[in-house]
Design a protein around this motif. Structure first.
Motif, PDB file in Angstrom:
ATOM      1  N   GLN A 159       4.402  14.195  -0.391  1.00  0.00           N
ATOM      2  CA  GLN A 159       3.202  14.166   0.450  1.00  0.00           C
ATOM      3  C   GLN A 159       2.991  12.808   1.085  1.00  0.00           C
ATOM      4  OE1 GLN A 159      -0.181  15.488  -1.891  1.00  0.00           O
ATOM      5  NE2 GLN A 159      -0.066  17.446  -0.841  1.00  0.00           N
ATOM      6  N   LEU A 160       2.492  12.865   2.322  1.00  0.00           N
ATOM      7  CA  LEU A 160       1.984  11.707   3.031  1.00  0.00           C
ATOM      8  C   LEU A 160       0.476  11.750   2.882  1.00  0.00           C
ATOM      9  CD1 LEU A 160       2.171   9.367   5.136  1.00  0.00           C
ATOM     10  CD2 LEU A 160       2.002  11.145   6.892  1.00  0.00           C
ATOM     11  N   LYS A 161      -0.141  10.658   2.414  1.00  0.00           N
ATOM     12  CA  LYS A 161      -1.591  10.639   2.201  1.00  0.00           C
ATOM     13  C   LYS A 161      -2.165   9.358   2.790  1.00  0.00           C
ATOM     14  CE  LYS A 161      -1.555  13.206  -2.147  1.00  0.00           C
ATOM     15  NZ  LYS A 161      -1.978  13.197  -3.538  1.00  0.00           N
ATOM     16  N   VAL A 162      -2.847   9.499   3.914  1.00  0.00           N
ATOM     17  CA  VAL A 162      -3.592   8.382   4.490  1.00  0.00           C
ATOM     18  C   VAL A 162      -5.036   8.840   4.611  1.00  0.00           C
ATOM     19  CG1 VAL A 162      -1.640   7.279   5.646  1.00  0.00           C
ATOM     20  CG2 VAL A 162      -2.908   9.046   6.832  1.00  0.00           C
ATOM     21  N   LEU A 163      -5.928   7.997   5.075  1.00  0.00           N
ATOM     22  CA  LEU A 163      -7.354   8.317   5.057  1.00  0.00           C
ATOM     23  C   LEU A 163      -7.701   9.674   5.662  1.00  0.00           C
ATOM     24  CD1 LEU A 163      -8.886   4.846   5.914  1.00  0.00           C
ATOM     25  CD2 LEU A 163      -8.820   5.992   3.702  1.00  0.00           C
ATOM     26  N   ILE A 218       5.872   3.298   1.090  1.00  0.00           N
ATOM     27  CA  ILE A 218       5.182   2.012   1.163  1.00  0.00           C
ATOM     28  C   ILE A 218       4.898   1.707   2.635  1.00  0.00           C
ATOM     29  CG2 ILE A 218       5.269  -0.441   0.615  1.00  0.00           C
ATOM     30  CD1 ILE A 218       5.359   1.433  -1.846  1.00  0.00           C
ATOM     31  N   TRP A 219       3.618   1.606   2.943  1.00  0.00           N
ATOM     32  CA  TRP A 219       3.201   1.349   4.318  1.00  0.00           C
ATOM     33  C   TRP A 219       3.828   0.070   4.834  1.00  0.00           C
ATOM     34  CZ3 TRP A 219      -1.607  -1.582   6.008  1.00  0.00           C
ATOM     35  CH2 TRP A 219      -1.816  -1.426   7.381  1.00  0.00           C
ATOM     36  N   ASN A 220       4.410   0.139   6.018  1.00  0.00           N
ATOM     37  CA  ASN A 220       5.053  -1.004   6.651  1.00  0.00           C
ATOM     38  C   ASN A 220       4.487  -1.130   8.060  1.00  0.00           C
ATOM     39  OD1 ASN A 220       6.761  -3.083   7.295  1.00  0.00           O
ATOM     40  ND2 ASN A 220       8.551  -1.789   7.595  1.00  0.00           N
ATOM     41  N   ALA A 243       6.971   3.184   7.272  1.00  0.00           N
ATOM     42  CA  ALA A 243       6.960   3.128   5.810  1.00  0.00           C
ATOM     43  C   ALA A 243       8.390   2.966   5.309  1.00  0.00           C
ATOM     44  CB  ALA A 243       6.342   4.386   5.226  1.00  0.00           C
ATOM     45  N   ASN A 244       8.517   2.409   4.114  1.00  0.00           N
ATOM     46  CA  ASN A 244       9.807   2.319   3.433  1.00  0.00           C
ATOM     47  C   ASN A 244       9.708   3.097   2.128  1.00  0.00           C
ATOM     48  OD1 ASN A 244      10.724   0.528   5.412  1.00  0.00           O
ATOM     49  ND2 ASN A 244      10.007  -1.241   4.275  1.00  0.00           N
ATOM     50  N   THR A 276       0.828  -1.196   0.000  1.00  0.00           N
ATOM     51  CA  THR A 276       0.000   0.000   0.000  1.00  0.00           C
ATOM     52  C   THR A 276       0.868   1.254   0.000  1.00  0.00           C
ATOM     53  OG1 THR A 276      -1.692  -1.170   1.246  1.00  0.00           O
ATOM     54  CG2 THR A 276      -1.799   1.221   1.247  1.00  0.00           C
ATOM     55  N   ALA A 277       0.723   2.084  -1.012  1.00  0.00           N
ATOM     56  CA  ALA A 277       1.450   3.354  -1.075  1.00  0.00           C
ATOM     57  C   ALA A 277       0.665   4.400  -0.295  1.00  0.00           C
ATOM     58  CB  ALA A 277       1.628   3.799  -2.520  1.00  0.00           C
TER      59      ALA A 277
END
Length: 107
Positions: free
Chosen positions: A18-22, A102-104, A85-86, A2-3
């Motif tokens: 940018q960081l984009k989460v819900l 990439i969500w880690n 994230a990586n 998941t990016a």
């Protein structure tokens, strides 16, 4: 895989994007840690709106032995857990000049 964001390399050796989460869309700067003192200090510091929200470390991958950047972010908007994230190179539609966050998951 998941990016959760996208960054490009900057001239000072860091990254910007940018960081984009819900619930969050924030501009971030990942800058080299010029004050690194010793092996326990991170190689990068992560900022948004002038506030430090995380760190980045260069790690060596197990299977291929290639170096990569692992990020850890923490802020009130993220809750009590850290966001891991990586950085992973982009290809195709985004070209080769950028990196996905990439969500880690930590656990």
């Amino acid at each position: 895989m998941t990016a959760i964001g996208f960054v490009t390399r900057t001239t000072n050796g860091g990254f910007r994007g940018q960081l984009k989460v819900l619930s969050i869309c924030a501009d971030i700067d990942i800058v080299p840690n010029r004050d690194k003192s010793g092996d326990t200090s991170p190689e990068f510091r992560i900022f948004t709106q002038g506030l430090e929200v995380g760190a980045g470390r260069i790690l060596r991958g197990g299977s291929r032995g290639a170096d990569y950047i692992s990020l850890s972010l923490s802020a009130p908007d993220l809750g009590v857990r850290k966001l891991g994230a990586n950085l992973g190179r982009t290809a195709g539609l985004y070209g080769d000049g950028g990196f996905f966050l990439i969500w880690n998951p930590v656990d």
